[in-house]
Motif scaffolding. Structure first.
Motif, PDB file in Angstrom:
ATOM      1  N   ALA A   6       0.868  -1.358  -0.005  1.00  0.00           N
ATOM      2  CA  ALA A   6       0.003   0.047  -0.027  1.00  0.00           C
ATOM      3  C   ALA A   6       0.954   1.195   0.094  1.00  0.00           C
ATOM      4  CB  ALA A   6      -1.083  -0.075   1.104  1.00  0.00           C
ATOM      5  N   ALA A   7       2.045   1.195   0.981  1.00  0.00           N
ATOM      6  CA  ALA A   7       2.829   2.383   0.844  1.00  0.00           C
ATOM      7  C   ALA A   7       3.414   2.469  -0.486  1.00  0.00           C
ATOM      8  CB  ALA A   7       3.830   2.214   2.036  1.00  0.00           C
ATOM      9  N   GLN A   8       3.965   1.627  -1.049  1.00  0.00           N
ATOM     10  CA  GLN A   8       4.698   1.725  -2.135  1.00  0.00           C
ATOM     11  C   GLN A   8       3.715   2.115  -3.453  1.00  0.00           C
ATOM     12  OE1 GLN A   8       6.166  -1.911  -3.726  1.00  0.00           O
ATOM     13  NE2 GLN A   8       7.043  -1.181  -5.569  1.00  0.00           N
ATOM     14  N   THR A   9       2.490   1.481  -3.364  1.00  0.00           N
ATOM     15  CA  THR A   9       1.599   1.902  -4.537  1.00  0.00           C
ATOM     16  C   THR A   9       1.056   3.371  -4.402  1.00  0.00           C
ATOM     17  OG1 THR A   9      -0.040   0.920  -3.272  1.00  0.00           O
ATOM     18  CG2 THR A   9       0.884  -0.307  -5.125  1.00  0.00           C
ATOM     19  N   LYS A  10       1.064   3.966  -2.977  1.00  0.00           N
ATOM     20  CA  LYS A  10       0.615   5.153  -2.625  1.00  0.00           C
ATOM     21  C   LYS A  10       1.447   6.237  -3.541  1.00  0.00           C
ATOM     22  CE  LYS A  10      -2.127   8.034  -0.499  1.00  0.00           C
ATOM     23  NZ  LYS A  10      -3.606   8.111  -0.806  1.00  0.00           N
ATOM     24  N   GLN A  11       2.695   5.925  -3.432  1.00  0.00           N
ATOM     25  CA  GLN A  11       3.548   6.805  -4.351  1.00  0.00           C
ATOM     26  C   GLN A  11       3.321   6.968  -5.911  1.00  0.00           C
ATOM     27  OE1 GLN A  11       7.544   5.281  -3.047  1.00  0.00           O
ATOM     28  NE2 GLN A  11       7.330   6.114  -0.868  1.00  0.00           N
ATOM     29  N   GLU A  12       2.938   5.758  -6.326  1.00  0.00           N
ATOM     30  CA  GLU A  12       2.761   5.483  -7.679  1.00  0.00           C
ATOM     31  C   GLU A  12       1.268   6.062  -8.130  1.00  0.00           C
ATOM     32  OE1 GLU A  12       3.145   1.344  -8.516  1.00  0.00           O
ATOM     33  OE2 GLU A  12       5.393   1.325  -7.801  1.00  0.00           O
ATOM     34  N   GLU A  13       0.419   6.392  -6.890  1.00  0.00           N
ATOM     35  CA  GLU A  13      -1.104   6.545  -7.491  1.00  0.00           C
ATOM     36  C   GLU A  13      -1.151   7.732  -8.340  1.00  0.00           C
ATOM     37  OE1 GLU A  13      -5.435   7.038  -4.965  1.00  0.00           O
ATOM     38  OE2 GLU A  13      -3.376   6.645  -4.026  1.00  0.00           O
ATOM     39  N   ASP A  14      -0.386   8.748  -7.805  1.00  0.00           N
ATOM     40  CA  ASP A  14      -0.789   9.906  -8.751  1.00  0.00           C
ATOM     41  C   ASP A  14      -0.162   9.943 -10.086  1.00  0.00           C
ATOM     42  OD1 ASP A  14      -1.619  11.326  -6.249  1.00  0.00           O
ATOM     43  OD2 ASP A  14       0.228  12.451  -5.902  1.00  0.00           O
ATOM     44  N   TYR A  15       0.730   9.263 -10.283  1.00  0.00           N
ATOM     45  CA  TYR A  15       1.444   9.036 -11.602  1.00  0.00           C
ATOM     46  C   TYR A  15       0.467   7.949 -12.464  1.00  0.00           C
ATOM     47  CZ  TYR A  15       4.243   6.781 -15.261  1.00  0.00           C
ATOM     48  OH  TYR A  15       4.588   6.331 -16.539  1.00  0.00           O
ATOM     49  N   ILE A  16      -0.109   6.973 -11.878  1.00  0.00           N
ATOM     50  CA  ILE A  16      -1.240   6.285 -12.562  1.00  0.00           C
ATOM     51  C   ILE A  16      -2.389   6.871 -12.891  1.00  0.00           C
ATOM     52  CG2 ILE A  16      -2.525   3.898 -12.219  1.00  0.00           C
ATOM     53  CD1 ILE A  16      -0.222   2.834 -10.678  1.00  0.00           C
ATOM     54  N   ARG A  17      -2.868   7.706 -11.932  1.00  0.00           N
ATOM     55  CA  ARG A  17      -4.332   8.425 -12.015  1.00  0.00           C
ATOM     56  C   ARG A  17      -3.949   9.421 -13.409  1.00  0.00           C
ATOM     57  NH1 ARG A  17      -8.287   8.478  -9.268  1.00  0.00           N
ATOM     58  NH2 ARG A  17      -7.348   7.514  -7.257  1.00  0.00           N
ATOM     59  N   PHE A  18      -2.693  10.115 -13.410  1.00  0.00           N
ATOM     60  CA  PHE A  18      -2.484  11.112 -14.514  1.00  0.00           C
ATOM     61  C   PHE A  18      -2.745  10.168 -15.807  1.00  0.00           C
ATOM     62  CE2 PHE A  18       0.483  12.951 -17.474  1.00  0.00           C
ATOM     63  CZ  PHE A  18       0.004  14.072 -17.608  1.00  0.00           C
ATOM     64  N   GLN A  19      -1.697   9.101 -16.147  1.00  0.00           N
ATOM     65  CA  GLN A  19      -1.949   8.262 -17.095  1.00  0.00           C
ATOM     66  C   GLN A  19      -3.447   7.997 -17.544  1.00  0.00           C
ATOM     67  OE1 GLN A  19       1.010   8.148 -18.563  1.00  0.00           O
ATOM     68  NE2 GLN A  19       2.012   9.116 -16.952  1.00  0.00           N
ATOM     69  N   LEU A  20      -4.049   7.437 -16.445  1.00  0.00           N
ATOM     70  CA  LEU A  20      -5.432   6.950 -16.744  1.00  0.00           C
ATOM     71  C   LEU A  20      -6.393   8.013 -17.272  1.00  0.00           C
ATOM     72  CD1 LEU A  20      -7.711   4.810 -16.774  1.00  0.00           C
ATOM     73  CD2 LEU A  20      -7.890   5.368 -14.427  1.00  0.00           C
ATOM     74  N   ASP A  21      -6.139   9.180 -16.485  1.00  0.00           N
ATOM     75  CA  ASP A  21      -6.917  10.501 -17.034  1.00  0.00           C
ATOM     76  C   ASP A  21      -6.618  10.900 -18.322  1.00  0.00           C
ATOM     77  OD1 ASP A  21      -8.128  10.549 -14.666  1.00  0.00           O
ATOM     78  OD2 ASP A  21      -6.698  12.133 -13.796  1.00  0.00           O
TER      79      ASP A  21
END
Length: 554
Positions: free
Chosen positions: A180-195
């Motif tokens: 969860a901690a690791q993916t939290k760091q990646e969340e913004d990046y993934i959300r930007f790509q998805l948007d």
């Protein structure tokens, strides 16, 4: 029960085949005669590791085989679990060692791993040697002693099962929290790509359609001119194909009344006329649909640029792959949003398991404390006649801060040999002889709670003599009424107690010296006990003393 032992080409033993008796047996022999060699061979067949020095010099292979009667010891489940043939009256353990360094293990002629052989061996024989006396100071051993005599086996199984579950849940929680901690760091990046992908509103097959439309718009004038030409060639008033076909059809139709074959020709011309007339109409219609539209051309180019840019960015070549990537990003974000719920649920399960663990540990602790006083009282009663009239013994059970694989109790054996002596941990205050006597009594007490077939005491009587040795012999003799007992001893008082007496000796052959063992008859036994009393020179007094010791055997 150990019925027999066969040894071939092991250290100083050429070939040995010895049968053993039930009850209490003694093994004696001069120092260096080879008692330890026989014990070493037995250890190997019970699963201990071997080295190249075990094989007799010059031999390619060494074989050790032990035969047991296991009818009374409920070992059939072990054989079923390990897919082994079960023979209660004749269980054969065999170990083969090779000069190359390889070894093989067998149970009832079925090959087994060394770990299986060792596990079975621990259920058949307990070899208690002098170095095992050191265990008395080990808190884990002390805890096992208390648990055996508290009959905590079922409680321990349940506790260890819950402890394993608790540890598994904690590991799972830790992994999930790290993830969860690791993916939290990646969340913004993934959300930007998805948007970006969602904003593009991609559709399956869209790229192919747009590329085709782009080609059409790019060649609109050429297409329109060509379709106009086709239309004129087909429908031109003077030389159009449709008009010519119409005239040909009319001509042939005029022949039908007097030329039968003209009817088939007319049908074919009529079909061709209809098809070409339809083609002409379609070409004319398509011509009207094709127009160069600069605005549409700009939109198509812009849309394709968006698609190409996304494909290049994500290293893919189709819209389908971009849509698959979009779905994966969505799934990752959904997982991230569910981590919090999963962590909350796991925390609840960990807390519930911990509470269950504490409850089971409390039951275990209560059982241990109840047994500790009984064990201490019984041990003092057994040890006191062994030259320790002022012995005091107590089992302290202290609470740990956190549960571990054995519960929440720390066991300490506290000992004092003198009246005014302060009770201290047994390893810090007991002498070698005192520890030997304590261990002998503990083993005798444990035997009443276990179904172990055989126990071997290897010079456990070190540091004692005289009347104390006689009483230690009585304890072993009594123990022999419950199980098969062997005592390797240098004390005549103990040697005289055995119902069977085995003698280990060396014999010189032409090429080398070998170790042998035999069961003594009554006369030989008198001489051996006499030798142990007086040394190599037998006297009438030592022989008479030996006979007297043997007569007093209970």
């Amino acid at each position: 029960m150990l019925n027999s032992l066969y040894i071939q080409n092991f250290v100083l033993i050429d070939s040995l085949d010895i049968h053993f008796q039930p009850g209490f047996s003694v093994i004696t022999g001069e120092t260096g005669a080879g008692k330890s060699i026989i014990l070493g061979a037995l250890s190997l067949v019970l699963g201990q590791r071997a080295d190249g020095k075990s094989i007799q010099q010059g031999a390619d292979k060494c074989v050790i085989e032990a035969v047991f009667n296991i009818a009374k010891y409920q070992l059939e489940p072990f054989f079923l679990e390990n897919d082994l043939e079960y023979d209660a009256a004749c269980c054969i353990l065999r170990r083969e060692l090779y000069a190359s360094g390889k070894s093989r293990a067998f149970v009832n002629d079925s090959p087994v791993s060394l770990s299986i052989l060792k596990e079975l061996g621990t259920r058949l024989i307990d070899i208690h040697s002098q170095h095992q006396n050191l265990l008395l100071g080990d808190m884990h051993f002390q805890l096992r002693v208390v648990d055996v005599m508290a009959e905590n086996q079922i409680l321990l199984i349940l506790y260890k099962k819950e402890y394993s579950r608790y540890q598994g849940l904690r590991r799972e929680l830790k992994i999930l929290e790290q993830k969860a901690a690791q993916t939290k760091q990646e969340e913004d990046y993934i959300r930007f790509q998805l948007d970006q992908l969602l904003e593009a509103s991609l559709k399956e097959g869209e790229q192919e359609d747009l590329e085709q439309e782009q080609e059409t718009l790019s060649h609109a004038e050429e297409i329109k001119g060509s379709l106009y030409k086709v239309s004129q060639l087909l429908e031109g008033e003077e030389m159009g194909s449709v008009q010519l076909l119409k005239e040909a059809l009319s001509t042939v139709e005029g022949l039908e009344s007097y030329y039968p074959k003209a009817k088939e020709m007319a049908e074919r011309l009529r079909s061709a006329y209809i098809e070409l007339d339809d083609l002409a109409s379609e070409a004319d219609s398509l011509k009207e649909d094709v127009e160069y539209n600069p605005e549409r051309m700009d939109w198509v180019n812009e849309r394709l640029n968006v698609i190409y840019s996304l494909e290049q960015k994500h290293h893919v070549s189709t819209v389908g792959e971009l849509l698959a990537l979009q779905a994966r990003f969505q799934q990752q974000l959904e997982e991230m949003s569910s981590y919090e719920e999963q962590i909350e649920e796991l925390n609840r399960l960990v807390a519930a398991s911990y509470e269950e663990l504490l409850q089971q540990a409390a039951v275990l602790g209560a059982q241990r404390r109840a047994a500790a006083e009984r064990i201490a009282t019984q041990l003092v009663e057994m040890v006191t006649p062994l030259g320790m009239p002022n012995v005091r013994f107590r089992i302290d059970i202290l609470a740990k801060q956190e549960p571990d694989a054995d519960g929440m109790d720390e066991v300490r054996f506290m000992f004092a040999a003198n009246k005014n002596g302060e009770l201290q941990p047994v390893a810090q205050t007991a002498s070698g002889g005192e520890i030997s006597r304590l261990m002998l009594c503990l083993k005798a007490m444990i035997a009443g709670f276990t179904a172990l077939p055989t126990i071997i005491f290897d010079e456990v009587d070190t540091g004692v003599s005289g009347d104390i040795a006689d009483k230690m012999g009585n304890i072993m003799q009594d123990l022999g009424g419950k199980m098969q007992v062997f005592a390797i001893t240098h004390l005549p008082q103990i040697a005289a107690k055995g119902s069977a007496h085995y003698f280990v000796y060396k014999e010189d052959k032409e090429e080398r010296t070998v170790t042998c063992i035999k069961q003594l008859n009554d006369e030989e036994r008198v001489q051996e006990v006499a030798r142990m009393l007086s040394g190599a020179s037998l006297t009438k007094a030592s022989l008479a003393n030996a006979k007297d010791l043997l007569r007093k055997r209970r």
